[in-house]
Design an enzyme around this catalytic site. Structure first.
Site, mmCIF file in Angstrom:
data_model
loop_
_atom_site.group_PDB
_atom_site.id
_atom_site.type_symbol
_atom_site.label_atom_id
_atom_site.label_comp_id
_atom_site.label_asym_id
_atom_site.label_seq_id
_atom_site.Cartn_x
_atom_site.Cartn_y
_atom_site.Cartn_z
ATOM 1 N N GLY A 155 -2.843 36.150 7.983
ATOM 2 C CA GLY A 155 -2.151 37.320 7.444
ATOM 3 C C GLY A 155 -1.043 36.987 6.458
ATOM 4 N N GLN A 156 -1.159 35.814 5.813
ATOM 5 C CA GLN A 156 -0.129 35.434 4.833
ATOM 6 C C GLN A 156 -0.288 36.272 3.563
ATOM 7 O OE1 GLN A 156 -0.188 31.264 3.773
ATOM 8 N NE2 GLN A 156 1.729 31.390 2.620
ATOM 9 N N HIS A 171 6.886 30.025 4.426
ATOM 10 C CA HIS A 171 8.086 30.665 4.966
ATOM 11 C C HIS A 171 7.977 30.808 6.477
ATOM 12 C CE1 HIS A 171 5.172 33.711 3.581
ATOM 13 N NE2 HIS A 171 5.546 34.444 4.609
ATOM 14 N N HIS A 198 9.166 33.168 9.431
ATOM 15 C CA HIS A 198 9.789 34.443 9.815
ATOM 16 C C HIS A 198 10.603 34.219 11.081
ATOM 17 C CE1 HIS A 198 7.164 37.423 7.554
ATOM 18 N NE2 HIS A 198 6.342 36.394 7.559
#
Ligand code: 5GP
Ligand code: ZN
Length: 111
Positions: free
Chosen positions: A90-91, A97, A99
């Protein structure tokens, strides 16, 4: 890297609400927060995803995420540390990065 919104944030071409910055990483609040605390920790080097990251940068990013989560009040009740990768993960932004989501209880498993 051209056409990368996170590289634009690093260069100051796009604004962000900054949480932290040093020579190798920057952290800023997510533009669409999914929890009362929701920020991203990213390397200044353009690394597209976790599959292309080395041990050193991963260790460093996660450690900074842990420290910042603690500073923002998530140490006692906890938080979630998430790295989405490519289509199945789901990038949506192809710049590595982490989260950090905290400030409320989160559901599991993800949809
Ligand atoms: P991903 O889905 O790739 O794991 O996460 C990308 C995150 O970046 C999303 O949570 C999205 O809200 C956030 N995001 C996308 N564009 C921007 C932006 O311009 N500024 C900030 N602060 N966050 C962004
Ligand atoms: Zn980038």
């Amino acid at each position: 890297m051209a056409d990368c919104i996170f590289c634009d944030i690093i260069r100051g071409k796009l604004p962000c609400k900054k949480v932290y910055e040093d020579e190798e990483a920057i952290a800023f609040y997510d533009i669409t927060p999914q929890a009362p605390v929701h920020f991203l920790v990213i390397p200044k080097q353009h690394i597209p995803n976790i599959m292309e990251a080395d041990q050193s940068i991963l260790g460093s990013l996660l450690f900074k995420a842990q420290r910042l989560a603690s500073e923002l009040g998530c140490a006692e009740k906890g938080a979630r540390f998430v790295i989405n990768c490519k289509a199945h993960g789901g990038q949506t932004v192809d710049h590595l990065h982490v989260h950090v989501l905290g400030g409320r209880a989160l559901g599991w498993p993800p949809g």
